[in-house]
Design a protein around this motif. Structure first.
Motif, PDB file in Angstrom:
ATOM      1  N   LYS A 225      39.347  47.632  39.041  1.00  0.00           N
ATOM      2  CA  LYS A 225      38.431  49.011  39.238  1.00  0.00           C
ATOM      3  C   LYS A 225      37.094  48.617  39.464  1.00  0.00           C
ATOM      4  CE  LYS A 225      37.415  52.879  36.211  1.00  0.00           C
ATOM      5  NZ  LYS A 225      37.392  53.247  34.710  1.00  0.00           N
ATOM      6  N   SER A 226      36.535  47.546  39.146  1.00  0.00           N
ATOM      7  CA  SER A 226      35.279  47.415  39.627  1.00  0.00           C
ATOM      8  C   SER A 226      34.892  47.316  41.194  1.00  0.00           C
ATOM      9  CB  SER A 226      34.426  46.241  38.856  1.00  0.00           C
ATOM     10  OG  SER A 226      35.070  44.904  39.329  1.00  0.00           O
ATOM     11  N   LEU A 227      36.198  46.867  42.005  1.00  0.00           N
ATOM     12  CA  LEU A 227      36.089  46.478  43.331  1.00  0.00           C
ATOM     13  C   LEU A 227      36.757  47.597  43.883  1.00  0.00           C
ATOM     14  CD1 LEU A 227      37.316  42.776  43.416  1.00  0.00           C
ATOM     15  CD2 LEU A 227      34.846  43.672  43.628  1.00  0.00           C
ATOM     16  N   GLN A 228      37.218  48.553  43.314  1.00  0.00           N
ATOM     17  CA  GLN A 228      37.600  49.907  43.909  1.00  0.00           C
ATOM     18  C   GLN A 228      38.933  49.687  44.441  1.00  0.00           C
ATOM     19  OE1 GLN A 228      34.370  52.079  45.850  1.00  0.00           O
ATOM     20  NE2 GLN A 228      33.496  52.611  43.631  1.00  0.00           N
TER      21      GLN A 228
ATOM     22  N   LEU B  59      40.438  45.656  34.970  1.00  0.00           N
ATOM     23  CA  LEU B  59      38.939  45.895  34.940  1.00  0.00           C
ATOM     24  C   LEU B  59      38.358  45.474  36.390  1.00  0.00           C
ATOM     25  CD1 LEU B  59      36.560  46.835  33.312  1.00  0.00           C
ATOM     26  CD2 LEU B  59      36.373  44.454  32.626  1.00  0.00           C
ATOM     27  N   ALA B  60      38.677  44.282  36.707  1.00  0.00           N
ATOM     28  CA  ALA B  60      38.284  43.439  38.105  1.00  0.00           C
ATOM     29  C   ALA B  60      38.793  44.698  39.174  1.00  0.00           C
ATOM     30  CB  ALA B  60      38.805  42.168  38.169  1.00  0.00           C
TER      31      ALA B  60
ATOM     32  N   TYR C  84      41.636  42.339  31.947  1.00  0.00           N
ATOM     33  CA  TYR C  84      40.638  41.896  32.922  1.00  0.00           C
ATOM     34  C   TYR C  84      41.215  42.283  34.215  1.00  0.00           C
ATOM     35  CZ  TYR C  84      38.160  39.877  29.089  1.00  0.00           C
ATOM     36  OH  TYR C  84      37.277  39.597  27.819  1.00  0.00           O
TER      37      TYR C  84
END
Length: 149
Positions: free
Chosen positions: A114-117, A111-112, A108
């Motif tokens: 990566k989603s926020l780059q 993933l967080a 998690y």
């Protein structure tokens, strides 16, 4: 945990229960509380369960203490990961995840990011809870630094 964040520009204390009811099912007669998080210009609104403040509130209170511009603070306790991420004074994410083991918690976290780059290799992750030396070493493989608050 039943909680939400409300930008302070839109917050009205009389409506705190309504804000929370828009995002979670509230039990009849639930006690709704709120607290300003001034560093991020937002109110944390939650349904009080027991005497202790929710872990996410502690995370949000201490997030500004992380040393880098990319602020990553988490707590993994009792099968729950509480994670908050900010850039400077901009709060990007505050969420909780069910994570029975530390590998799932790491999933998690990444993933967080990566989603926020955000690149973990140039970021410091701060931990608010105790983790085993093995779990801490696992984080060191990906992050510039691992610190405890």
């Amino acid at each position: 945990m039943k909680c939400t964040l409300v930008p302070s520009d839109f917050f009205d204390a009389a409506c705190a229960g309504d804000y929370l009811a828009q995002v979670v099912d509230l039990p009849q007669g639930a006690t709704v509380r709120s607290e300003l998080i001034p560093e991020y210009n937002a109110y944390f609104v939650w349904a009080q369960e027991g005497e202790a403040d929710p872990r996410m509130l502690g995370i949000l209170r201490e997030l500004h203490e992380c040393p880098d511009y990319n602020k990553i603070l988490c707590s993994w306790e009792e099968g729950e990961l509480c994670l908050a991420i900010a850039q400077g004074r901009t709060l990007l994410l505050a969420n909780t995840y069910k994570a029975a083991d530390f590998t799932t918690a790491e999933y998690y976290i990444f993933l967080a990011l990566k989603s926020l780059q955000l690149n973990p290799e140039i970021s410091t992750i701060c931990l608010r809870s105790k983790v085993s030396p093995e779990d801490k070493m696992s984080l060191y493989r990906y992050f510039k630094a691992v610190e405890s608050l």
